[in-house]
Design an enzyme around this catalytic site. Structure first.
Site, mmCIF file in Angstrom:
data_model
loop_
_atom_site.group_PDB
_atom_site.id
_atom_site.type_symbol
_atom_site.label_atom_id
_atom_site.label_comp_id
_atom_site.label_asym_id
_atom_site.label_seq_id
_atom_site.Cartn_x
_atom_site.Cartn_y
_atom_site.Cartn_z
ATOM 1 N N ARG A 279 0.840 -1.204 0.000
ATOM 2 C CA ARG A 279 0.000 0.000 0.000
ATOM 3 C C ARG A 279 0.871 1.249 0.000
ATOM 4 O O ARG A 279 0.597 2.238 0.676
ATOM 5 C CB ARG A 279 -0.943 0.014 1.202
ATOM 6 C CG ARG A 279 -1.832 -1.197 1.323
ATOM 7 C CD ARG A 279 -2.775 -1.332 0.106
ATOM 8 N NE ARG A 279 -3.548 -2.574 0.221
ATOM 9 C CZ ARG A 279 -3.160 -3.733 -0.298
ATOM 10 N NH1 ARG A 279 -2.034 -3.817 -1.005
ATOM 11 N NH2 ARG A 279 -3.893 -4.807 -0.154
ATOM 12 N N GLU B 26 -5.007 3.505 6.050
ATOM 13 C CA GLU B 26 -4.781 3.593 4.613
ATOM 14 C C GLU B 26 -5.167 4.954 4.053
ATOM 15 O O GLU B 26 -4.427 5.523 3.250
ATOM 16 C CB GLU B 26 -5.554 2.493 3.892
ATOM 17 C CG GLU B 26 -4.940 1.103 4.047
ATOM 18 C CD GLU B 26 -5.509 0.120 3.042
ATOM 19 O OE1 GLU B 26 -5.941 0.557 1.952
ATOM 20 O OE2 GLU B 26 -5.504 -1.092 3.319
ATOM 21 N N SER C 187 -11.262 -0.603 3.140
ATOM 22 C CA SER C 187 -10.423 -1.002 4.278
ATOM 23 C C SER C 187 -9.717 0.224 4.851
ATOM 24 O O SER C 187 -8.998 0.911 4.130
ATOM 25 C CB SER C 187 -9.395 -2.043 3.840
ATOM 26 O OG SER C 187 -10.036 -3.201 3.345
#
Length: 347
Positions: free
Chosen positions: A165, A343, A247
């Protein structure tokens, strides 16, 4: 170039948080960026690049930067031979629709990434991933424009410095000659290289369950796509119905020793051995174990079906989302000694 004033950003962030942009420019192509940079008023101002708004938490109006809303469209097959197909999409294209289009062209390779919210241009920034596949596995190259000089440049996978990520687009340059591109570039187009022959990635438990349920041992790319869509639809709320950013936390990685220590106390913890020897833990499991599923702080809450997803229960502010996220981080750290990393970008 058309600069709009006092534009609502509620339709442009999947959390549905109410905020405004003092100045917003819709970027249909690189010429729009060039025009912004050349404008005597807008050129010197900071720039904020906005794609599908699926990875941001707005904590207030965007008054100190020009919002560049990326709406660059177009899809095409660049090349197709016995070894691979290279496909390209404009940065403003919807990611899931692009995945669907690749299958319609007869190319497999990104079916595991179906139904991930956001735009194509955001996919390399986050190095999106799901069900055993990351963008870097199929990435070819991208074109971007420098928001300081207006120069268009191309990056390959190595230059994007992909990580979990993570990418060069998430890091600011510490020095003038550093290559960090956070806030310095706007992605124009992305190209993927989809290898032949196609090989399915079936290692995740949810997909294996689908294989057992259907009795299909050798699925096609379209069947894997359909399974992923069904799995995600069952677990994750549709942002058009319930505001969310997918998420919210990254799955943390620990050493095998740390994992064994946690297993000794919590045998049910969901974990996945990684190729580099580390172990990835399911952040959703950690959050659920701390009792957060279904809980709320103000009008921000933890989704009842998946603890990894924070949702807007109606009228939530960015501050409430951030307060909830920090409370979850504290709980997980106090119980497991693990720091969860969000995130989304907090703006």
């Amino acid at each position: 170039m058309i600069a709009e004033q006092n534009v609502s950003l509620a339709p442009h962030n999947t959390f549905g948080i109410v905020a405004k942009a003092r100045t917003l420019v819709r970027v249909k192509g690189e010429a729009d960026v060039t025009a912004v940079l050349a404008d005597p008023k807008l050129g010197p101002e900071p720039k904020f690049v906005l794609g599908g708004g699926s990875n941001i938490v707005l904590t207030g109006d965007v008054n100190k930067a020009v919002v560049l809303k990326v709406e660059i469209m177009g899809k095409r097959v660049v090349s197709d031979d016995a070894k691979a197909a290279v496909v390209e999409a404009g940065a403003g294209e919807n990611w899931h629709e692009f995945v669907t289009w690749t299958l319609e062209q007869g190319f497999g390779g990104v079916e595991n990434l179906a139904l991930i919210p956001g735009t194509v241009g955001a996919s390399p920034v986050q190095n999106i991933g799901a069900y055993g596949v990351e963008l870097q596995d199929v990435f070819d190259s991208l074109d971007a424009i420098d928001l300081q000089t207006g120069r268009v440049f191309t990056l390959d996978a190595r230059q994007c410095a992909f990580g979990y990520r993570d990418s060069v687009f998430k890091h600011a340059a510490a020095k003038d000659n550093d290559f960090g591109l956070a806030g310095r570039a706007l992605i124009l187009r992305v190209r993927l290289k989809l290898p032949k022959p196609w090989k399915p990635v079936l290692g995740y438990l949810d997909i294996q369950r689908k294989m057992t349920e259907t009795g299909i041992e050798h699925p096609t790319a379209r069947q894997v796509y359909d399974w992923v869509v069904a799995i995600r639809s069952a677990k994750l709320p549709d942002p058009r119905v319930i505001g969310n950013a997918g998420s919210f936390f990254k799955n943390p990685t620990v050493t095998p020793e740390q994992c064994q220590d946690i297993i000794a106390r919590d045998p049910g913890i969901v974990h996945y051995p990684m190729p580099d020897g580390t172990v990835k833990l399911a952040a959703g499991w950690l959050i659920d174990a701390c009792g957060w599923k279904g809980k709320s702080v103000g009008k921000a809450g933890v989704y009842e079906k998946q603890a990894l997803v924070l949702v807007n229960r109606g009228g939530a502010t960015g501050g409430e989302v951030v307060t909830l996220a920090r409370a979850i981080q504290t709980s997980v750290y106090e119980r497991f000694g693990i720091r969860l990393e969000p995130e989304p970008v907090v703006v």
